[in-house]
Design an enzyme around this catalytic site. Structure first.
Site, mmCIF file in Angstrom:
data_model
loop_
_atom_site.group_PDB
_atom_site.id
_atom_site.type_symbol
_atom_site.label_atom_id
_atom_site.label_comp_id
_atom_site.label_asym_id
_atom_site.label_seq_id
_atom_site.Cartn_x
_atom_site.Cartn_y
_atom_site.Cartn_z
ATOM 1 N N HIS A 31 38.234 31.937 90.926
ATOM 2 C CA HIS A 31 37.836 30.847 91.040
ATOM 3 C C HIS A 31 37.146 30.672 89.444
ATOM 4 O O HIS A 31 38.172 29.499 88.515
ATOM 5 C CB HIS A 31 36.609 30.170 91.770
ATOM 6 C CG HIS A 31 37.017 30.901 93.234
ATOM 7 N ND1 HIS A 31 37.415 30.040 94.150
ATOM 8 C CD2 HIS A 31 36.827 31.517 94.028
ATOM 9 C CE1 HIS A 31 37.713 29.946 95.090
ATOM 10 N NE2 HIS A 31 36.488 31.128 95.193
ATOM 11 N N ASP A 32 36.410 31.160 88.904
ATOM 12 C CA ASP A 32 35.715 30.541 87.794
ATOM 13 C C ASP A 32 36.587 30.406 86.177
ATOM 14 O O ASP A 32 36.274 29.906 85.266
ATOM 15 C CB ASP A 32 34.729 31.540 87.295
ATOM 16 C CG ASP A 32 33.545 30.962 89.120
ATOM 17 O OD1 ASP A 32 33.468 30.384 89.573
ATOM 18 O OD2 ASP A 32 32.917 32.101 88.643
#
Length: 311
Positions: A240-241
């Site tokens: 995700h990040d």
């Protein structure tokens, strides 16, 4: 000239890899890193920022710990995903330096004040610290170039049927960010669930053979285990990040649309949902650039290329 950024994160395996990617990239000037509570408790996420910077030999970067709980709610953590330490898996060093003697908001404000050019805020955890900054320092809004967040989804949630974890933890803070009038880039689950790292990718990173690429591979080994649960239907682990940092480095890897986004803070079933007005039904002007697709192979190639920086 390198793009000045402040990274506000809650490490977390994918946050840690976002730090690795940012600090391997000369296009970015990481002015400060602040920690938020989310993937683990505030003391653990702060310690994990310090451990990662110790590993990367970057004790020159100012670090500060943020709010210990959301604006109006009790803290929820994702220890089921990230383990007891928040970065379970590899053997990481103990911190070799201390955080600044100030809060995350104070460090952010000082960094903005002292920067000759506007700074991009990258927030990969709950939006609590960013919302506190926006509320307490309206005079500094003009010093923020944009806010790049990992959070939300146009479609399915990953913490509730409707809500993505980071937004669910502090929906009031996220609503402040989206309605701030500052440009927002949203990297939500619609894209991050496509940015999956497969076993073959992990082995590719490990084969790069430097100490940092090895640790990234070990972080991903652990992270992959949680995502093997059949309910997700994943073939890998969604990273995700790092999508936030990857967009700053190579925006052409991502497809985006300009839309209005609101955050549901009241709903019986939908608290923490990011409501994306995809079909322009509200008449509200777009307040966010929303990621909708990613070139997965290009994303993995970028990670592999930057991991060689640590050779």
């Amino acid at each position: 000239m390198a793009l000045p950024i402040i990274l506000d994160c809650d490490p977390g395996h994918d946050d840690a890899i976002a730090i690795v990617l940012a600090l391997a990239s000369p296009e970015l000037d990481v002015k400060a890193i602040t920690s938020s509570a989310g993937n683990q408790t505030p003391d653990k996420t702060l310690r994990n920022v310090l451990r990662m910077l110790t590993l990367l030999k970057r004790s020159d970067i100012p670090v500060a710990g943020g709010a210990v709980k959301p604006l109006m709610r009790e803290l929820i953590i994702a220890d089921n995903v990230h383990g007891e330490s928040g970065l379970d898996g590899p053997a990481l060093p103990e911190p070799s330096f201390a955080p600044q003697n100030c809060t995350a908001v104070e460090l952010m404000a000082k960094t903005l004040r002292e920067s000759p050019q506007p700074v991009t805020l990258v927030a990969t955890g709950p939006q609590t610290n960013v919302a506190l900054l926006l509320n307490s320092h309206p005079e500094l809004h003009a010093k923020i170039a944009r806010i790049v967040i990992m959070g939300g989804a146009m479609g399915l949630g990953n913490w509730t049927p409707a809500a993505e974890f980071n937004i669910y933890v502090d929906p009031e803070a996220a609503e402040i960010v989206f309605q701030s009038g500052i440009p927002v880039l949203m990297a939500g689950l619609d894209v991050t669930h496509k940015a999956q790292i497969h076993t073959a990718d992990i082995e590719r990173f490990r084969a790069i053979g430097n100490p940092i690429s090895t640790i990234v591979a070990e972080l991903l080994d652990f992270f992959l285990e949680y995502h093997k649960d059949e309910k997700w239907g994943f073939t890998g682990a969604p990273l995700h990040d790092p999508c936030t940092i990857a967009w700053l480095l190579k925006a052409e890897l991502f497809t985006t649309v300009e839309r209005w986004v609101g955050v549901e803070t009241q709903g019986k079933y939908t608290q923490g949902m990011t409501v994306v007005d995809y079909y322009f039904l509200t008449g509200n002007k777009p307040n966010a650039t929303v990621m909708v697709d990613v070139d997965r192979e290009g994303f993995v190639d970028l990670l592999a290329e930057r991991l060689k920086f640590y050779g």
